[in-house]
Design an enzyme around this catalytic site. Structure first.
Site, PDB file in Angstrom:
ATOM      1  N   TYR A 147       0.857  -1.181   0.000  1.00  0.00           N
ATOM      2  CA  TYR A 147       0.000   0.000   0.000  1.00  0.00           C
ATOM      3  C   TYR A 147       0.895   1.234   0.000  1.00  0.00           C
ATOM      4  O   TYR A 147       1.829   1.329   0.794  1.00  0.00           O
ATOM      5  CB  TYR A 147      -0.889   0.010   1.248  1.00  0.00           C
ATOM      6  CG  TYR A 147      -1.771   1.230   1.370  1.00  0.00           C
ATOM      7  CD1 TYR A 147      -2.819   1.456   0.490  1.00  0.00           C
ATOM      8  CD2 TYR A 147      -1.556   2.164   2.382  1.00  0.00           C
ATOM      9  CE1 TYR A 147      -3.630   2.573   0.603  1.00  0.00           C
ATOM     10  CE2 TYR A 147      -2.369   3.283   2.516  1.00  0.00           C
ATOM     11  CZ  TYR A 147      -3.404   3.491   1.622  1.00  0.00           C
ATOM     12  OH  TYR A 147      -4.204   4.596   1.745  1.00  0.00           O
ATOM     13  N   ASP A 242       9.332   2.841  -0.245  1.00  0.00           N
ATOM     14  CA  ASP A 242       8.289   3.514   0.512  1.00  0.00           C
ATOM     15  C   ASP A 242       8.492   3.137   1.982  1.00  0.00           C
ATOM     16  O   ASP A 242       8.070   2.071   2.424  1.00  0.00           O
ATOM     17  CB  ASP A 242       6.908   3.079   0.009  1.00  0.00           C
ATOM     18  CG  ASP A 242       5.781   3.741   0.795  1.00  0.00           C
ATOM     19  OD1 ASP A 242       6.078   4.417   1.802  1.00  0.00           O
ATOM     20  OD2 ASP A 242       4.611   3.565   0.405  1.00  0.00           O
ATOM     21  N   LYS A 270       4.243   9.376   8.601  1.00  0.00           N
ATOM     22  CA  LYS A 270       3.958   8.803   9.919  1.00  0.00           C
ATOM     23  C   LYS A 270       4.900   9.342  11.019  1.00  0.00           C
ATOM     24  O   LYS A 270       4.718  10.468  11.456  1.00  0.00           O
ATOM     25  CB  LYS A 270       3.914   7.291   9.820  1.00  0.00           C
ATOM     26  CG  LYS A 270       2.765   6.890   8.852  1.00  0.00           C
ATOM     27  CD  LYS A 270       2.305   5.469   8.859  1.00  0.00           C
ATOM     28  CE  LYS A 270       0.997   5.381   8.072  1.00  0.00           C
ATOM     29  NZ  LYS A 270       0.950   4.408   7.016  1.00  0.00           N
TER      30      LYS A 270
HETATM   31  C1  LIG Z   1       0.406   4.914   5.594  1.00  0.00           C
HETATM   32  C2  LIG Z   1       1.198   4.628   4.393  1.00  0.00           C
HETATM   33  C3  LIG Z   1       1.138   5.461   3.271  1.00  0.00           C
HETATM   34  C4  LIG Z   1       0.184   6.616   3.152  1.00  0.00           C
HETATM   35  O1  LIG Z   1       0.441   7.630   4.079  1.00  0.00           O
HETATM   36  P1  LIG Z   1      -0.763   8.661   4.406  1.00  0.00           P
HETATM   37  O2  LIG Z   1      -0.110   9.650   5.322  1.00  0.00           O
HETATM   38  O3  LIG Z   1      -1.845   7.845   5.025  1.00  0.00           O
HETATM   39  O4  LIG Z   1      -1.178   9.266   3.122  1.00  0.00           O
HETATM   40  C5  LIG Z   1       1.983   5.191   2.217  1.00  0.00           C
HETATM   41  N1  LIG Z   1       2.828   4.156   2.254  1.00  0.00           N
HETATM   42  C6  LIG Z   1       2.907   3.322   3.306  1.00  0.00           C
HETATM   43  C7  LIG Z   1       3.888   2.210   3.298  1.00  0.00           C
HETATM   44  C8  LIG Z   1       2.079   3.518   4.410  1.00  0.00           C
HETATM   45  O5  LIG Z   1       2.133   2.684   5.432  1.00  0.00           O
END
Ligand SMILES: *Cc1c(COP(=O)(O)O)cnc(C)c1O
Length: 435
Positions: A147, A242, A270
């Site tokens: 994701y 990511d 985060k």
């Molecule tokens: C949470 C998350 C996102 C998205 O971040 P948001 O601040 O919710 O837009 C993207 N990549 C990973 C791996 C995530 O865990």
């Protein structure tokens, strides 16, 4: 949680349902995968959430990752308060942005230059645009179950809420966009090799959660991340890690520090916001210099680098740099994973508990889970009774079998021991009803 013992949360949810789609501002919060209705949190401190009805939960969601220092950490709260005295947004460069960039470049090994955003989604969206702009190619490779936020072209076989609610390929994404995304199985270098040979000079970048943590937790097999690096280098594609979830959590410098595998671009979010809305992407200076105003790849944000958000993030990162908690978090994660596996083994319940530092997930399966297809073969329906029993005893797990649990530095030895005991009891109940 029955309607009777949480009248305030239930009333709030009823009002929310009339005005907010599904009553929530982010889908997994709606408890669809675990049954019942969500509780509303009134306040949070350390490892604990306090609901509008005055119930307390030991929290293993940690606001979906950011709260590595627990909730409402005094150093972060004070940093925000101090920044607040000076104003909430300036629309000009501000000193915090420079300090934040210095911290990120210092802590994350592959990042030479960085740009701030307001969410992880913006970070991944911008990183793939940059990869495309810099290479002049259109196609992007992603891996099933990963994701990367709700970016159109990345909502293909996506994890997190998209998966939990049964629509990993979102409606509203034009087929032409999705057509530029090649989805491959994780932990399969042969598949990537094939994609490169079938799409010569067309793949701009490969985006990956180096430890996929949005369909449960999947760990890379030996040599996998090194292989990704090697294939991207050979085919001139940008390797994007990511690390929105893993950055500052697996190590100060994320998975890249832990494994020594260096991506070209890294997405962050985060933890970097200390609980405020922040994201970032950064990497090789020559790539980052394709961004406007230096280069032709446009990327912007009215509130990017916001002083309150930067102050919170700086305080969060400094705590990690000055007093690295990673050994202690690893010990807590391991303790929980061992306790769960032990309970399950004794009762003949098929259970896998992949764990890395303060991240772990719970799969009802008799064999290790190494890719998305195997996640789909786990007995996800057994997660529901586990979640509900844990909740009844004051433990809040993520309300989905496909999310990762997080531990903070404020979870005490007692909290961990109590959690292990309660989860073992819940597993026992599942065993007795016949798993
Ligand atoms: C949470 C998350 C996102 C998205 O971040 P948001 O601040 O919710 O837009 C993207 N990549 C990973 C791996 C995530 O865990």
């Amino acid at each position: 949680m029955s309607a009777n013992d949480s009248p305030i949360s239930n009333d709030l949810f009823e009002r929310a349902l009339k005005l907010i789609p599904g009553g929530v501002n982010s889908p997994v919060r709606a408890f669809r995968a675990v049954g019942g209705t969500p509780f509303f949190t009134e306040s949070a401190m350390g490892p604990r959430l306090v609901t509008a009805d005055g119930r307390e939960y030991i929290d293993y969601v940690c606001t979906w990752g950011p709260a590595i220092h627990g909730h409402n950490h005094p150093a972060i709260r004070e940093a925000i308060a101090e920044a607040l005295e000076k104003g909430t947004s300036f629309g000009t460069p501000n000193p915090y942005e420079v300090e934040m960039a210095e911290l990120i470049v210092d802590m994350v090994p592959s990042i030479e230059k960085v740009r701030m955003t307001n969410s992880g989604t913006e970070a991944t969206m911008s990183a793939i645009r940059l990869a495309r702009g810099a290479t002049g190619r259109d196609k992007i490779v992603k891996f099933a179950g990963c994701y990367h936020g709700h970016v159109d072209s990345l909502l293909v076989k996506a994890g997190s809420g998209a998966l939990t609610l049964g629509n990993p390929d979102s409606a509203g994404v034009p087929a032409a966009f999705a057509g530029e995304t090649i989805v491959l199985p994780y932990n399969d270098l042969g598949a990537l090799q094939l994609a490169f040979s079938e799409n010569p000079d067309q793949i701009a970048g490969v985006i990956v959660e180096p430890y996929p943590a949005n369909c449960g937790l999947i760990l890379p097999q030996t040599g996998y991340l090194e292989g990704l690096r090697d294939l991207c280098t050979r085919h001139g594609a940008v390797l994007i890690f990511d690390e929105v979830m893993t950055g500052f959590r697996i190590a100060a410098g994320g998975v890249q520090e832990k494994t020594g595998v260096m991506p070209d671009l890294t997405c962050l979010g985060k933890i970097i916001g200390g609980g405020l809305p922040v994201g970032a992407f950064g990497g090789r200076a020559d790539l980052m210099d394709h961004l406007a105003p230096l280069g032709p790849v446009y990327q912007a944000g009215t509130l990017s680098g916001n002083p309150l958000a930067m102050a919170a993030g700086i305080a969060s990162l400094k705590l990690l740099r000055e007093n690295p908690p990673y050994k202690m978090l690893e010990a807590a994660g391991k303790q929980l994973a061992i306790a769960l596996k032990f309970a399950a083994a004794n009762l003949g319940v098929p259970l896998q508990v992949p764990q890395a530092g303060s991240m772990f997930s719970i799969y009802f399966s008799d064999k290790p889970v190494t890719n998305f297809e195997q996640v789909m073969e786990t007995k996800a329906e057994l997660f529901k009774p586990l979640f509900q029993t844990a909740l009844e005893y004051g433990i809040y797990l993520p309300p989905s079998p496909y999310e990762t649990c997080f531990i903070s530095t404020t979870h005490s030895k007692n909290d961990i021991a109590r959690t292990a005991e309660i989860l073992a009891t819940a597993i026992k109940e599942i065993g007795q009803t016949g798993a």
